[in-house]
Design a protein around this motif. Structure first.
Motif, short mmCIF file in Angstrom:
data_model
loop_
_atom_site.label_atom_id
_atom_site.label_comp_id
_atom_site.label_asym_id
_atom_site.label_seq_id
_atom_site.Cartn_x
_atom_site.Cartn_y
_atom_site.Cartn_z
N ASN A 196 -8.01 14.17 -0.43
CA ASN A 196 -8.97 13.39 0.32
C ASN A 196 -9.07 14.04 1.70
O ASN A 196 -8.03 14.26 2.31
CB ASN A 196 -8.44 11.94 0.43
N ARG A 213 -3.06 -4.71 -1.87
CA ARG A 213 -2.11 -3.84 -1.19
C ARG A 213 -0.88 -3.56 -2.04
O ARG A 213 0.17 -4.16 -1.86
CB ARG A 213 -1.68 -4.44 0.18
N CYS A 255 -1.61 16.44 -1.02
CA CYS A 255 -2.47 15.39 -1.55
C CYS A 255 -3.34 15.99 -2.65
O CYS A 255 -4.13 16.90 -2.39
CB CYS A 255 -3.34 14.85 -0.41
N ASP A 293 0.87 13.14 -3.08
CA ASP A 293 0.09 11.91 -3.04
C ASP A 293 -0.97 11.98 -4.14
O ASP A 293 -1.92 12.77 -4.05
CB ASP A 293 -0.54 11.77 -1.65
N THR A 353 -1.25 4.59 -6.14
CA THR A 353 -1.70 3.34 -5.55
C THR A 353 -2.55 2.57 -6.55
O THR A 353 -3.13 3.16 -7.46
CB THR A 353 -2.52 3.63 -4.27
N LYS A 413 -7.34 2.44 -5.81
CA LYS A 413 -8.52 3.23 -6.18
C LYS A 413 -8.88 2.98 -7.64
O LYS A 413 -9.64 2.09 -7.92
CB LYS A 413 -8.27 4.71 -5.88
N GLY A 433 0.85 -1.19 0.00
CA GLY A 433 0.00 0.00 0.00
C GLY A 433 0.88 1.23 0.00
O GLY A 433 2.07 1.16 0.37
N SER A 434 0.34 2.38 -0.43
CA SER A 434 1.18 3.58 -0.33
C SER A 434 1.39 3.95 1.13
O SER A 434 2.31 4.69 1.47
CB SER A 434 0.64 4.77 -1.13
N ASP A 435 0.54 3.41 2.00
CA ASP A 435 0.75 3.65 3.42
C ASP A 435 2.14 3.21 3.88
O ASP A 435 2.74 3.83 4.75
CB ASP A 435 -0.33 2.94 4.24
N TYR A 462 -5.61 13.47 3.97
CA TYR A 462 -5.52 12.06 4.29
C TYR A 462 -4.91 11.87 5.67
O TYR A 462 -3.83 12.37 5.97
CB TYR A 462 -4.67 11.38 3.21
N ALA A 483 -3.11 9.54 -5.13
CA ALA A 483 -3.94 8.33 -5.05
C ALA A 483 -5.12 8.37 -6.02
O ALA A 483 -5.58 7.34 -6.50
CB ALA A 483 -4.44 8.14 -3.62
N TYR A 484 -5.59 9.59 -6.33
CA TYR A 484 -6.79 9.73 -7.18
C TYR A 484 -6.48 10.31 -8.56
O TYR A 484 -7.38 10.76 -9.26
CB TYR A 484 -7.83 10.59 -6.45
N GLY A 534 1.15 -0.13 -3.33
CA GLY A 534 1.35 1.30 -3.49
C GLY A 534 2.66 1.56 -4.19
O GLY A 534 3.58 0.73 -4.14
#
Ligand SMILES: *Cc1c(COP(=O)(O)O)cnc(C)c1O
Length: 350
Positions: free
Chosen positions: A152, A216, A148, A178, A205, A208, A77-79, A104, A180-181, A218
């Motif tokens: 988010n 998982r 981000c 980030d 990631t 999404k 995950g990007s986490d 986020y 992510a979207y 990222g």
């Protein structure tokens, strides 16, 4: 930016664990080096350790993203990438990081887990970066700025000019964007700016737009030396063999992924068009992502009501600047219809 000064010395000088799969890279042979079981006890054949550096998968991602493999880090995950970036720069108050809420939540949580100093500079009322305050809050110890975009939970993209201004003026630490979207957005990714900005890290990631949250995976894109540092401190086998295999399969043909993105975008427009006409909707924020942030007349009670109907949205009314709002992920057409019917039913009943 000087990485030697930016990265914590015990990380910069760390001699990493060298796994069996690091020391011998061939694919053919009699493998008696990793204490694996030579037998697969299930028919899934996962008895061997996976490639610690996920080369095949990176090569595929490299082709899709048009970025060399050496500039790609893959995380659980990007986490995981967020955690590692903070850990190698800010741990135990060694540095501070700037985050711009509402955003986020993992930046702050990861910062706290690593005992980093977190400096918050809220977005302005248009959910854009407050540049003067950001520049004011930078200190000698500032090592990271998290941005981000699309953001988010607000859903909007961050003004590109403001991001460039940060990249241009903050040269002593890392800027993490980030994305992510990004695949729901019409703007180009910042991954194409990596050569120009050696202090840039872009996060993306598969959770999404690519529809593989459960696997998982990222991605962090950055200059090679940063990627090598991340590789050095990650757990040796951070991406499971199952994930590597299934993601490679999932990325063979992108037609369905692109089709699903388009259908989510269409549904989003339909959802917004329906909601903005209703008198119980105070505001629908513009969205460049696969979710919308909506202010309803009676958000908290509506949220509870929807849960009673087994429709789970995300109440964001406690988040700063997001008073009375609910974040709604775009679902299938059927799911969205069910959502809208129940929202209308709630306001008819109340
Ligand atoms: C969902 C999300 C992620 C995803 O993280 P993964 O660990 O890759 O699933 C990262 N950043 C933001 C802003 C998100 O909303």
């Amino acid at each position: 930016m000087n990485l030697k000064e930016l990265i914590l010395p015990y990380i910069y000088n760390l001699k990493p664990y060298s796994s069996a799969r690091d020391e011998f890279k061939g694919k053919e042979g009699v493998f008696l080096d990793a204490n694996e079981n030579p037998y697969s006890s299930t028919d899934l054949a996962f008895n061997r350790y996976p490639d610690p550096l996920q080369q095949d998968l990176k090569d595929r991602i490299s082709a899709i993203k048009n970025i060399p493999s050496k500039n790609i880090f893959l995380g659980n995950g990007s986490d995981e990438a967020i955690d590692l970036i903070i850990r190698m720069t800010c741990a135990n108050q060694a540095g501070n990081m700037i985050v711009c809420p509402p955003t986020y939540g993992m930046y702050e949580v990861s910062g706290n887990i690593n005992n980093a100093e977190i400096r918050q500079v809220s977005l302005n009322s248009n959910f854009q970066l407050d540049l003067p305050k950001i520049f004011e809050s930078i200190t000698e110890k500032t090592k990271l700025i998290f941005i981000c975009s699309p953001n988010n939970p607000t859903g909007n993209k961050i003004d590109r000019k403001a991001i460039y201004e940060i990249l241009d003026k903050f040269r002593t630490g890392l800027v993490i964007i980030d994305e992510a979207y990004i695949d729901f957005n019409d703007e180009p990714s910042f991954i194409f700016e990596l050569e120009k900005y050696p202090h840039l890290i872009v996060l993306q990631t598969l959770s999404k737009a690519y529809g593989m949250a459960s696997l998982r995976l990222g991605m962090a894109f950055a200059q090679e030396e940063i990627i090598q540092l991340l590789n050095k401190i990650k757990p040796p086998y951070n991406i499971s063999g199952a994930t590597q295999e299934l993601v490679l399969k999932g990325l063979q043909d992108l037609t369905d992924i692109q089709k699903n993105i388009r259908s989510i975008q269409e549904s989003k427009v339909e959802l917004i068009n329906y909601l903005i006409k209703k008198d119980f909707v105070v505001k629908v924020y513009p969205s460049n992502a696969n979710f919308i942030l909506v202010v309803f007349r009676d958000s908290k009670n509506l949220f509870d009501y929807l849960i009673g109907k087994e429709i789970i949205t995300r109440y964001r009314g406690n988040v700063e600047l997001c008073k009375d709002s609910i974040r709604i992920s775009i679902g299938t057409k059927e799911e969205n219809d069910k959502l809208l019917k129940n929202i209308s039913a709630y306001f008819e009943e109340s």
